[in-house]
Design a protein around this motif. Structure first.
Motif, PDB file in Angstrom:
ATOM      1  N   GLU A  96       0.839  -1.190   0.000  1.00  4.71           N
ATOM      2  CA  GLU A  96       0.000   0.000   0.000  1.00  4.71           C
ATOM      3  C   GLU A  96       0.875   1.240   0.000  1.00  4.71           C
ATOM      4  O   GLU A  96       2.037   1.193   0.386  1.00  4.71           O
ATOM      5  N   THR A  97       0.289   2.337  -0.421  1.00  2.17           N
ATOM      6  CA  THR A  97       1.009   3.602  -0.411  1.00  2.17           C
ATOM      7  C   THR A  97       0.906   4.235   0.972  1.00  2.17           C
ATOM      8  O   THR A  97       0.061   3.844   1.781  1.00  2.17           O
ATOM      9  N   GLU A  98       1.754   5.210   1.211  1.00  2.00           N
ATOM     10  CA  GLU A  98       1.703   5.926   2.482  1.00  2.00           C
ATOM     11  C   GLU A  98       0.331   6.580   2.649  1.00  2.00           C
ATOM     12  O   GLU A  98      -0.262   6.537   3.731  1.00  2.00           O
ATOM     13  N   ARG A  99      -0.181   7.121   1.592  1.00  2.00           N
ATOM     14  CA  ARG A  99      -1.504   7.760   1.628  1.00  2.00           C
ATOM     15  C   ARG A  99      -2.589   6.756   2.027  1.00  2.00           C
ATOM     16  O   ARG A  99      -3.482   7.070   2.809  1.00  2.00           O
ATOM     17  N   GLN A 100      -2.518   5.545   1.504  1.00  2.00           N
ATOM     18  CA  GLN A 100      -3.490   4.508   1.852  1.00  2.00           C
ATOM     19  C   GLN A 100      -3.361   4.106   3.323  1.00  2.00           C
ATOM     20  O   GLN A 100      -4.369   3.871   3.989  1.00  2.00           O
ATOM     21  N   ALA A 101      -2.141   4.035   3.811  1.00  2.00           N
ATOM     22  CA  ALA A 101      -1.926   3.675   5.219  1.00  2.00           C
ATOM     23  C   ALA A 101      -2.536   4.738   6.132  1.00  2.00           C
ATOM     24  O   ALA A 101      -3.243   4.406   7.089  1.00  2.00           O
ATOM     25  N   PHE A 102      -2.259   5.999   5.856  1.00  2.24           N
ATOM     26  CA  PHE A 102      -2.851   7.067   6.661  1.00  2.24           C
ATOM     27  C   PHE A 102      -4.374   7.030   6.567  1.00  2.24           C
ATOM     28  O   PHE A 102      -5.074   7.188   7.573  1.00  2.24           O
ATOM     29  N   ALA A 103      -4.896   6.799   5.375  1.00  2.00           N
ATOM     30  CA  ALA A 103      -6.353   6.753   5.177  1.00  2.00           C
ATOM     31  C   ALA A 103      -6.985   5.636   6.007  1.00  2.00           C
ATOM     32  O   ALA A 103      -8.103   5.793   6.510  1.00  2.00           O
ATOM     33  N   ALA A 104      -6.275   4.523   6.181  1.00  2.00           N
ATOM     34  CA  ALA A 104      -6.813   3.411   6.972  1.00  2.00           C
ATOM     35  C   ALA A 104      -7.001   3.808   8.430  1.00  2.00           C
ATOM     36  O   ALA A 104      -7.889   3.292   9.105  1.00  2.00           O
ATOM     37  N   PHE A 105      -6.185   4.726   8.917  1.00  2.00           N
ATOM     38  CA  PHE A 105      -6.309   5.184  10.304  1.00  2.00           C
ATOM     39  C   PHE A 105      -7.294   6.341  10.443  1.00  2.00           C
ATOM     40  O   PHE A 105      -7.760   6.626  11.540  1.00  2.00           O
ATOM     41  N   VAL A 106      -7.600   6.984   9.335  1.00  2.00           N
ATOM     42  CA  VAL A 106      -8.570   8.085   9.373  1.00  2.00           C
ATOM     43  C   VAL A 106      -9.985   7.563   9.127  1.00  2.00           C
ATOM     44  O   VAL A 106     -10.951   8.160   9.581  1.00  2.00           O
ATOM     45  N   LYS A 107     -10.122   6.439   8.483  1.00  2.00           N
ATOM     46  CA  LYS A 107     -11.440   5.901   8.109  1.00  2.00           C
ATOM     47  C   LYS A 107     -12.359   5.551   9.279  1.00  2.00           C
ATOM     48  O   LYS A 107     -13.546   5.894   9.239  1.00  2.00           O
ATOM     49  N   PRO A 108     -11.895   4.885  10.329  1.00  2.00           N
ATOM     50  CA  PRO A 108     -12.823   4.463  11.385  1.00  2.00           C
ATOM     51  C   PRO A 108     -13.504   5.639  12.079  1.00  2.00           C
ATOM     52  O   PRO A 108     -12.925   6.720  12.209  1.00  2.00           O
ATOM     53  N   SER A 109     -14.712   5.407  12.520  1.00  2.00           N
ATOM     54  CA  SER A 109     -15.430   6.427  13.298  1.00  2.00           C
ATOM     55  C   SER A 109     -14.682   6.742  14.584  1.00  2.00           C
ATOM     56  O   SER A 109     -14.688   7.875  15.056  1.00  2.00           O
ATOM     57  N   LEU A 110     -14.040   5.723  15.172  1.00  2.00           N
ATOM     58  CA  LEU A 110     -13.221   5.905  16.375  1.00  2.00           C
ATOM     59  C   LEU A 110     -11.913   5.155  16.191  1.00  2.00           C
ATOM     60  O   LEU A 110     -11.912   3.975  15.839  1.00  2.00           O
ATOM     61  N   LEU A 111     -10.809   5.849  16.439  1.00  2.29           N
ATOM     62  CA  LEU A 111      -9.495   5.225  16.458  1.00  2.29           C
ATOM     63  C   LEU A 111      -8.986   5.260  17.889  1.00  2.29           C
ATOM     64  O   LEU A 111      -8.940   6.328  18.508  1.00  2.29           O
ATOM     65  N   VAL A 112      -8.620   4.090  18.414  1.00  4.75           N
ATOM     66  CA  VAL A 112      -8.028   3.990  19.742  1.00  4.75           C
ATOM     67  C   VAL A 112      -6.557   3.630  19.548  1.00  4.75           C
ATOM     68  O   VAL A 112      -6.242   2.620  18.915  1.00  4.75           O
ATOM     69  N   VAL A 113      -5.668   4.469  20.080  1.00  5.28           N
ATOM     70  CA  VAL A 113      -4.227   4.236  19.961  1.00  5.28           C
ATOM     71  C   VAL A 113      -3.663   4.006  21.354  1.00  5.28           C
ATOM     72  O   VAL A 113      -3.632   4.910  22.186  1.00  5.28           O
ATOM     73  N   ASP A 114      -3.212   2.786  21.583  1.00  5.60           N
ATOM     74  CA  ASP A 114      -2.668   2.386  22.887  1.00  5.60           C
ATOM     75  C   ASP A 114      -1.148   2.501  22.889  1.00  5.60           C
ATOM     76  O   ASP A 114      -0.512   2.547  21.838  1.00  5.60           O
ATOM     77  N   GLU A 115      -0.594   2.497  24.090  1.00  7.17           N
ATOM     78  CA  GLU A 115       0.843   2.486  24.332  1.00  7.17           C
ATOM     79  C   GLU A 115       1.540   3.741  23.828  1.00  7.17           C
ATOM     80  O   GLU A 115       2.708   3.704  23.423  1.00  7.17           O
ATOM     81  N   VAL A 116       0.827   4.868  23.860  1.00  9.08           N
ATOM     82  CA  VAL A 116       1.456   6.124  23.483  1.00  9.08           C
ATOM     83  C   VAL A 116       2.494   6.453  24.556  1.00  9.08           C
ATOM     84  O   VAL A 116       2.183   6.487  25.742  1.00  9.08           O
ATOM     85  N   GLY A 117       3.709   6.639  24.109  1.00 12.78           N
ATOM     86  CA  GLY A 117       4.808   6.892  25.037  1.00 12.78           C
ATOM     87  C   GLY A 117       5.751   5.713  25.158  1.00 12.78           C
ATOM     88  O   GLY A 117       6.837   5.852  25.706  1.00 12.78           O
ATOM     89  N   VAL A 118       5.355   4.564  24.648  1.00 10.96           N
ATOM     90  CA  VAL A 118       6.219   3.381  24.706  1.00 10.96           C
ATOM     91  C   VAL A 118       7.232   3.409  23.563  1.00 10.96           C
ATOM     92  O   VAL A 118       8.331   2.892  23.689  1.00 10.96           O
ATOM     93  N   GLN A 119       6.859   4.047  22.454  1.00  7.97           N
ATOM     94  CA  GLN A 119       7.756   4.114  21.305  1.00  7.97           C
ATOM     95  C   GLN A 119       9.001   4.916  21.669  1.00  7.97           C
ATOM     96  O   GLN A 119       9.086   5.508  22.729  1.00  7.97           O
ATOM     97  N   SER A 120       9.960   4.944  20.761  1.00  6.49           N
ATOM     98  CA  SER A 120      11.235   5.616  21.021  1.00  6.49           C
ATOM     99  C   SER A 120      11.089   7.118  21.181  1.00  6.49           C
ATOM    100  O   SER A 120      11.926   7.761  21.793  1.00  6.49           O
TER     101      SER A 120
END
Length: 184
Positions: A96-120
């Motif tokens: 997939e393209t970068e645009r498609q990847a971003f669109a997949a996260f924008v599509k849902p009515s609700l996006l829940v992102v866990d573990e914010v702060g665990v990344q580098s």
């Protein structure tokens, strides 16, 4: 509805509040889920922060299940999976393209992102997460952030602009500052 297998069969009754604050947070999230149509109109997002093992993920999954029953699409993921999916688009021959990847996260009515702060916390990671949150904000779509960070550390990581956007439209912050349920 896309949530982890651990919570697929859970119900609101399965969350056993261990203190008044836990009962309050459960009530707030049940009302949010049951009235999700209003949250969707205003883009009301949420931040669930605090100690591990206090039920943040379970309650977020229950929100996802409840809104799914109302025919709304949700996605419950981790920041690491989100970043990996976007970065995978940079490889030659990516599916997939970068645009498609971003669109997949924008599509849902609700996006829940866990573990914010665990990344580098690299600039690249923060830029990807910021872009997803900002794209959803511009589309007036709710985002729920889950983190074990304190509010000050979360704001330092994401920046005051993103935190401010999460508050817009009736967004909320719930602090889970009691002991881990898992260790009982």
């Amino acid at each position: 509805m896309m949530i982890g297998r651990r919570f697929v069969n859970c119900t609101w009754d399965d969350y056993k509040p261990v203190c008044e604050k836990a009962a309050h947070h459960k009530d707030v999230l049940m009302r949010y889920a049951n009235g999700f149509g209003q949250a969707l109109k205003s883009g009301a997002s949420g931040m669930l922060i605090g100690n591990p093992g206090t039920g943040k993920n379970m309650l977020a999954a229950l929100v996802c299940k409840t809104i799914y029953e109302q025919r709304f699409l949700s996605l419950h993921t981790t920041v690491a999976k989100l970043i990996r999916r976007v970065r995978a688009t940079w490889r030659p021959g990516a599916e997939e393209t970068e645009r498609q990847a971003f669109a997949a996260f924008v599509k849902p009515s609700l996006l829940v992102v866990d573990e914010v702060g665990v990344q580098s916390g690299t600039d690249n990671e923060i830029n990807i997460l910021t872009e997803v949150i900002n794209d959803r904000y511009e589309a007036v779509l709710p985002t729920m952030i889950i983190s074990n960070l304190t509010f000050d550390k979360l704001e330092s990581l994401l920046g005051p602009r993103i935190i401010d956007r999460l508050y817009d439209g009736g967004g909320f912050l719930l602090q889970f500052d009691w002991a881990s349920y898992r260790r009982r």
